[in-house]
Design a protein around this motif. Structure first.
Motif, short mmCIF file in Angstrom:
data_model
loop_
_atom_site.label_atom_id
_atom_site.label_comp_id
_atom_site.label_asym_id
_atom_site.label_seq_id
_atom_site.Cartn_x
_atom_site.Cartn_y
_atom_site.Cartn_z
N ILE A 187 -55.85 33.64 7.97
CA ILE A 187 -55.79 33.54 6.50
C ILE A 187 -54.35 33.70 6.03
O ILE A 187 -53.88 32.98 5.14
CB ILE A 187 -56.73 34.57 5.84
N SER A 188 -53.63 34.63 6.65
CA SER A 188 -52.21 34.84 6.29
C SER A 188 -51.38 33.60 6.60
O SER A 188 -50.52 33.20 5.80
CB SER A 188 -51.64 36.04 7.04
N ILE A 189 -51.63 32.99 7.74
CA ILE A 189 -50.89 31.78 8.12
C ILE A 189 -51.15 30.68 7.09
O ILE A 189 -50.21 30.01 6.63
CB ILE A 189 -51.28 31.31 9.54
N LEU A 190 -52.41 30.49 6.73
CA LEU A 190 -52.73 29.45 5.74
C LEU A 190 -52.07 29.74 4.40
O LEU A 190 -51.51 28.84 3.76
CB LEU A 190 -54.24 29.32 5.59
N ALA A 191 -52.12 31.00 3.97
CA ALA A 191 -51.49 31.37 2.69
C ALA A 191 -49.98 31.15 2.74
O ALA A 191 -49.38 30.65 1.78
CB ALA A 191 -51.81 32.82 2.35
#
Length: 163
Positions: free
Chosen positions: A73-77
């Motif tokens: 999720i952090s990578i996508l954000a």
């Protein structure tokens, strides 16, 4: 671990100051700039600072492990942030080139297209404010986080494959 967090905080604050200093090294639109770009010295300094920040983020992620879901999720954000920030920066650059063109037109009555291109391309001092600003600062920091996350995930996978 507390030392890594404090160090990262101090480095981030100093880095913000460096970006703001680089921003201030931009001459006013339509003015002459002299020879050279002193902000290039700052740019070369950013490479080891970037590596150091990635190292600090990796240390923090080792002490405070996140699950793979949180990392994904952090990578996508971060990818969304970097994409939006890049688009914003590109549009700001195009607008700033027009500001310089208008200033030159007002000053000289005519604008040499080659001159405009040369002072708004590459590492010209006239576009320091496009390379060193709050947006690019946050892009710099989030890219360091992204690389640390990718490294941490690959390290986890490598350890899982060894066991």
């Amino acid at each position: 671990m507390k030392i890594a967090k404090i160090t990262l905080f101090v480095v981030s604050l100093l880095l913000l100051g460096v970006f703001l200093l680089g921003n201030q090294m931009t001459p006013n639109p339509g003015t002459s700039s002299g020879n050279g770009n002193p902000a290039l010295l700052i740019a070369f300094m950013l490479i080891p600072v970037f590596v150091f920040m990635v190292f600090l983020w990796i240390r923090i992620f080792h002490v405070h492990p996140f699950g793979n879901t949180a990392f994904i999720i952090s990578i996508l954000a971060i990818l969304v942030h970097l994409s939006a920030a890049y688009i914003y920066q590109r549009n700001a650059f195009i607008e700033y080139r027009q500001v310089i063109k208008d200033a030159l037109l007002k000053k000289d009555g005519v604008v040499d297209a080659e001159y405009l291109q040369s002072i708004t391309t590459g590492l010209s001092i006239h576009v320091n404010n496009q390379y060193f600003n709050i947006n690019t600062y946050f892009m710099f920091v989030t890219l360091s986080i992204l690389i640390a996350i990718v490294y941490t995930i690959s390290e986890k996978k490598e350890k899982a494959n060894i066991k």
